[in-house]
Design a protein around this motif. Sequence first.
Motif, PDB file in Angstrom:
ATOM      1  N   GLY A  12       0.806  -1.217  -0.095  1.00 27.28           N
ATOM      2  CA  GLY A  12      -0.126   0.120   0.017  1.00 27.28           C
ATOM      3  C   GLY A  12       0.780   1.376   0.080  1.00 27.28           C
ATOM      4  N   GLY A  13       0.548   2.155  -0.979  1.00 24.94           N
ATOM      5  CA  GLY A  13       1.191   3.330  -1.052  1.00 24.94           C
ATOM      6  C   GLY A  13       2.612   3.363  -1.750  1.00 24.94           C
ATOM      7  N   PHE A  14       2.640   2.258  -2.364  1.00 25.62           N
ATOM      8  CA  PHE A  14       3.890   2.031  -3.236  1.00 25.62           C
ATOM      9  C   PHE A  14       4.308   3.142  -4.175  1.00 25.62           C
ATOM     10  CE2 PHE A  14       0.553   0.148  -6.049  1.00 25.62           C
ATOM     11  CZ  PHE A  14       1.005   0.470  -7.104  1.00 25.62           C
ATOM     12  N   GLN A  15       2.995   3.744  -4.797  1.00 26.83           N
ATOM     13  CA  GLN A  15       3.318   4.755  -5.861  1.00 26.83           C
ATOM     14  C   GLN A  15       3.609   6.020  -5.365  1.00 26.83           C
ATOM     15  OE1 GLN A  15       0.559   3.719  -4.197  1.00 26.83           O
ATOM     16  NE2 GLN A  15      -1.139   5.133  -4.471  1.00 26.83           N
ATOM     17  N   CYS A  16       3.860   6.164  -4.157  1.00 25.07           N
ATOM     18  CA  CYS A  16       4.416   7.629  -3.348  1.00 25.07           C
ATOM     19  C   CYS A  16       5.505   7.767  -3.220  1.00 25.07           C
ATOM     20  CB  CYS A  16       3.512   7.651  -1.936  1.00 25.07           C
ATOM     21  SG  CYS A  16       1.658   7.318  -2.044  1.00 25.07           S
ATOM     22  N   LYS A  17       5.930   9.032  -3.616  1.00 30.92           N
ATOM     23  CA  LYS A  17       7.144   9.488  -3.313  1.00 30.92           C
ATOM     24  C   LYS A  17       7.435  10.978  -2.999  1.00 30.92           C
ATOM     25  CE  LYS A  17       8.878   6.866  -7.494  1.00 30.92           C
ATOM     26  NZ  LYS A  17       9.620   6.979  -8.796  1.00 30.92           N
ATOM     27  N   PRO A  18       8.560  11.663  -2.166  1.00 30.72           N
ATOM     28  CA  PRO A  18       8.539  12.845  -1.913  1.00 30.72           C
ATOM     29  C   PRO A  18       8.185  13.712  -2.971  1.00 30.72           C
ATOM     30  CG  PRO A  18      10.541  11.678  -1.172  1.00 30.72           C
ATOM     31  CD  PRO A  18       9.913  10.583  -2.143  1.00 30.72           C
ATOM     32  N   ALA A  19       7.209  14.781  -2.734  1.00 34.49           N
ATOM     33  CA  ALA A  19       6.802  15.818  -3.609  1.00 34.49           C
ATOM     34  C   ALA A  19       8.010  16.245  -4.235  1.00 34.49           C
ATOM     35  CB  ALA A  19       5.868  16.511  -3.048  1.00 34.49           C
ATOM     36  N   LYS A  20       7.662  16.849  -5.713  1.00 35.20           N
ATOM     37  CA  LYS A  20       8.540  17.325  -6.457  1.00 35.20           C
ATOM     38  C   LYS A  20       8.101  19.184  -6.587  1.00 35.20           C
ATOM     39  CE  LYS A  20       7.911  14.745  -9.833  1.00 35.20           C
ATOM     40  NZ  LYS A  20       8.122  14.247 -11.302  1.00 35.20           N
ATOM     41  N   PRO A  21       8.888  20.072  -6.726  1.00 27.62           N
ATOM     42  CA  PRO A  21       8.433  21.472  -6.762  1.00 27.62           C
ATOM     43  C   PRO A  21       7.232  21.601  -7.889  1.00 27.62           C
ATOM     44  CG  PRO A  21      10.872  21.160  -6.793  1.00 27.62           C
ATOM     45  CD  PRO A  21      10.189  19.747  -6.830  1.00 27.62           C
ATOM     46  N   LEU A  22       6.366  22.487  -7.781  1.00 24.46           N
ATOM     47  CA  LEU A  22       5.371  22.646  -8.308  1.00 24.46           C
ATOM     48  C   LEU A  22       5.639  23.719  -9.662  1.00 24.46           C
ATOM     49  CD1 LEU A  22       2.588  23.762  -5.900  1.00 24.46           C
ATOM     50  CD2 LEU A  22       2.888  21.309  -7.150  1.00 24.46           C
ATOM     51  N   PRO A  23       4.949  23.347 -10.738  1.00 27.97           N
ATOM     52  CA  PRO A  23       5.383  24.484 -11.900  1.00 27.97           C
ATOM     53  C   PRO A  23       4.791  25.701 -11.607  1.00 27.97           C
ATOM     54  CG  PRO A  23       3.647  22.710 -12.892  1.00 27.97           C
ATOM     55  CD  PRO A  23       3.900  22.347 -11.090  1.00 27.97           C
ATOM     56  N   ALA A  24       5.803  26.655 -12.108  1.00 30.63           N
ATOM     57  CA  ALA A  24       5.759  28.120 -11.611  1.00 30.63           C
ATOM     58  C   ALA A  24       4.362  28.623 -11.318  1.00 30.63           C
ATOM     59  CB  ALA A  24       6.595  28.896 -12.471  1.00 30.63           C
ATOM     60  N   ASP A  25       3.349  28.355 -12.461  1.00 32.48           N
ATOM     61  CA  ASP A  25       2.031  28.955 -12.478  1.00 32.48           C
ATOM     62  C   ASP A  25       1.271  28.406 -11.100  1.00 32.48           C
ATOM     63  OD1 ASP A  25       1.936  26.468 -13.415  1.00 32.48           O
ATOM     64  OD2 ASP A  25       0.309  27.003 -14.589  1.00 32.48           O
ATOM     65  N   LEU A  26       1.462  27.292 -10.918  1.00 31.84           N
ATOM     66  CA  LEU A  26       0.606  26.502  -9.528  1.00 31.84           C
ATOM     67  C   LEU A  26       1.118  27.136  -8.386  1.00 31.84           C
ATOM     68  CD1 LEU A  26      -0.074  22.809 -10.560  1.00 31.84           C
ATOM     69  CD2 LEU A  26      -1.742  24.788 -10.223  1.00 31.84           C
ATOM     70  N   GLU A  27       2.500  27.095  -8.299  1.00 27.33           N
ATOM     71  CA  GLU A  27       3.312  27.467  -6.835  1.00 27.33           C
ATOM     72  C   GLU A  27       2.855  28.977  -6.907  1.00 27.33           C
ATOM     73  OE1 GLU A  27       5.182  27.357  -3.652  1.00 27.33           O
ATOM     74  OE2 GLU A  27       5.025  25.787  -4.939  1.00 27.33           O
ATOM     75  N   GLU A  28       2.853  29.893  -7.741  1.00 30.00           N
ATOM     76  CA  GLU A  28       2.421  31.175  -7.630  1.00 30.00           C
ATOM     77  C   GLU A  28       0.839  31.404  -7.167  1.00 30.00           C
ATOM     78  OE1 GLU A  28       2.119  35.527 -10.112  1.00 30.00           O
ATOM     79  OE2 GLU A  28       2.672  33.790 -11.003  1.00 30.00           O
ATOM     80  N   PHE A  29      -0.048  30.576  -7.604  1.00 32.24           N
ATOM     81  CA  PHE A  29      -1.455  30.422  -7.435  1.00 32.24           C
ATOM     82  C   PHE A  29      -1.397  30.166  -5.908  1.00 32.24           C
ATOM     83  CE2 PHE A  29      -5.520  28.363  -7.078  1.00 32.24           C
ATOM     84  CZ  PHE A  29      -6.298  29.240  -7.425  1.00 32.24           C
ATOM     85  N   VAL A  30      -0.782  28.874  -5.338  1.00 31.96           N
ATOM     86  CA  VAL A  30      -1.165  28.474  -4.128  1.00 31.96           C
ATOM     87  C   VAL A  30      -0.345  29.286  -3.031  1.00 31.96           C
ATOM     88  CG1 VAL A  30      -1.203  26.119  -4.829  1.00 31.96           C
ATOM     89  CG2 VAL A  30       0.892  26.828  -4.128  1.00 31.96           C
ATOM     90  N   GLN A  31       0.674  29.995  -3.370  1.00 31.95           N
ATOM     91  CA  GLN A  31       1.471  30.770  -2.325  1.00 31.95           C
ATOM     92  C   GLN A  31       0.728  32.345  -2.217  1.00 31.95           C
ATOM     93  OE1 GLN A  31       3.896  30.349  -0.387  1.00 31.95           O
ATOM     94  NE2 GLN A  31       5.218  28.670  -1.230  1.00 31.95           N
TER      95      GLN A  31
END
Length: 529
Positions: free
Chosen positions: A279-298
């Motif tokens: 269970g959870g074998f597909q999970c890995k540490p998160a990678k940085p978001l694309p610039a537009d998404l990062e700006e939106f969430v910030q």
Amino acid sequence: MTLNHFCGIITFSLNLVLFASHCNGGNILVFPVDGSHWINMKIVLEELHTRGHNITVIRSSNSWYIPEKSPIYTSITLEMDQGLENFFDIYLQEHMRAQREGASLMTFLKLTKDFLSMITKAHLLWCDATTQIFQNQTLVKKLKDSQYDLVLADPAMGPGALIAKHLKLPLVLNVRWITSGEGHFVLAPSPLSYIPVPGSGLTDKMDFIQRVKNMFFYSIVFFQEKFLIGPIYADLCNRHIEGGCDIVSLLQDADIWLFRSDFVFEFPRPTMPNVVYIGGFQCKPAKPLPADLEEFVQSAGEHGFIIMTLGTLVNALPKEVTDEIASIFAKMPQKVIWRHKGTRPSTLGNNTMIVDWMPQKDLLGHPNIKVFVAHGGTNGVQEAIYYGVPVLGIPLFFDQYDNLLRLQKREAAKVILLDNVNGPNFEKAIRELLYNDSYRQNMQRLSSLHRDQPMPPMDQATFWIEYVIRHKGATHLRTQAYKLPWYSYHCLDVLVVLIAVIMGLLFLVFAVFRFLFCRGGRNRKLKQY
């Protein structure tokens, strides 16, 4: 360095080279299942490809998601005149409409009938496709000449197990669901007193009425296995498998079950030594978001953001539902990223971004994520656990309510049924998740438990696949219970013999006492005369 030390190093190095070459050069035949199941299988195949394995995938000509050409595998395409996509879409829309109208016995019976009809049709189509393989002597010869080391199959459909049997190859299952339901029920002891049947909406703590309900749902599974799905595969087995077989025994005979679950998520239950929980074998540490998404969430600052998705199979909820959800989002200080393919909600606020696709795992792993609004698919639930994000669940069909129920029981999620999704209910639930820290704390505790393993789940999956390749199977881990008839499995034959022996002894003792008593009585009468 002495000569003995030098020879020892050389021997050790040669062993490593030989060992690695044997593991990393495996030849694997794969039978996947389309849809979200393929997403799981593809992740495993990508890892196997990086480890040097040669992979061949059997797919249908009208596959939804499985491409014919890929850099990680070669494919064998089976011609199928008819697909299930349209039928499946109709079923989903009907299912959601029925939920909105409210639960009733007639609605439940109709939805159950439609589901069983859809599943039966899918198995019939794939059995016809498997017949194509067995009747195509050129293809069968090609498969045999390829000298595969094992078959890796998703047993939600049965052909993978049939092909492994026909080719006399070891079988590894990438599994949670089999042809007739949840895999544990045909593999390990499954007392219905505390193991809930999928679809029942129950936990591992049941009162009398709930146990009756659990038995009822199990009877549906039993009916599906014995009278709908089983006969389809039995006919195929009798025609193409030497000595005949049945689909359940073929699955029980698999060398390794890679089970897409674990006991952080699942209720404790009996299991078997050839079951490996990934269970959870597909999970890995998160990678940085694309610039537009990062700006939106910030841009939300300390309020953070919410994501919402209903998975790969549902394009949109009913319009009135999406409009009410959008109006609640519009009032909130959080930013919202919503994967939505239907008509754009008329009440959409400036704080909500509608997207066709989102990097879900990277968003869940972002430090500013607050809540995950989801349908409760297995992948999404396990990713929420891995990243420690509380869930507001809107289950739609299949196992989704059961998945979300497990999180709700651990006080890491809230569940709203579709017929209760309206503005006030949705707002109340999402605000509770946002402003009651206990949900996040509970989910992060589950995340800590899930991550605290001696070996990551993906490494376990690849290890056991390569283990089967190295040892040409894992028969020493398989139980022999499934080869017993039901009366021997439950020792009813032993019980009958023991009862017969005890009754015989009691009868003998009774007969002896009766003989002695009657004889003594006759002797006393003779003496009186």
